[in-house]
Scaffold this active site. Structure first.
Site, short mmCIF file in Angstrom:
data_model
loop_
_atom_site.label_atom_id
_atom_site.label_comp_id
_atom_site.label_asym_id
_atom_site.label_seq_id
_atom_site.Cartn_x
_atom_site.Cartn_y
_atom_site.Cartn_z
N GLY A 30 -6.35 4.21 -2.88
CA GLY A 30 -5.81 5.59 -2.78
C GLY A 30 -4.05 5.30 -2.79
N TYR A 31 -3.54 6.46 -2.97
CA TYR A 31 -2.15 6.36 -3.25
C TYR A 31 -1.69 7.12 -2.16
CZ TYR A 31 -3.33 4.55 -7.47
OH TYR A 31 -3.94 3.69 -8.69
#
Length: 142
Positions: A30-31
């Protein structure tokens, strides 16, 4: 400064399914930042975890720094701070002395197959594996 130079290709799903493949590694990522000038990613790969920072893409190159982090920290970041994560299984395919990474996405992106090859320079020549690599795909900078 470390550089990432890579080419990405769509993979022909029908031909890919016919291949005998090595064991894949489950990835969840995820970012924390998706700003086009810099992305910050948290990734769990099997039993290891990493924090990766990538700069703005110019051509097919960008700056990249990657650091191992505790697995428990990566799980907490993905569970508590990142609203949507990406799940995929990564396969490493050897072809003509090169490591091709093929990502078979799961979850919301199930069915998407992308192959990537890291290069030493943007001009470096390489051969495509026969059959399963599709057209070159300019992927978003994330």
């Amino acid at each position: 400064m470390p550089k990432e130079i890579e080419r990405k290709f769509l993979v022909d799903k029908t031909l890919w399914q016919q291949l005998e493949k090595p064991q894949g590694t489950y990835l969840r990522q995820g970012y924390l930042s998706t700003d086009p000038a810099r992305t910050v990613r948290v990734r769990i790969a099997g039993e290891r975890a990493y924090l990766t920072i990538k700069g703005k893409t110019t051509g097919i190159s960008r700056s990249e720094w990657e650091y191992p982090i505790p697995l428990a920290d990566a799980r907490a970041l993905l569970d508590e701070l990142i609203p949507a994560s990406i799940e995929k299984r990564r396969y490493v395919i050897e072809f003509e002395g090169r490591h091709w990474e093929v990502d078979a996405f799961e979850g919301a992106n199930q069915g998407l197959l992308v192959a990537e090859l890291e290069l030493q320079s943007e001009e470096e020549a390489f051969a495509l594996p026969p059959g399963w690599t599709g057209r070159y795909q300019r992927m978003p900078a994330m």
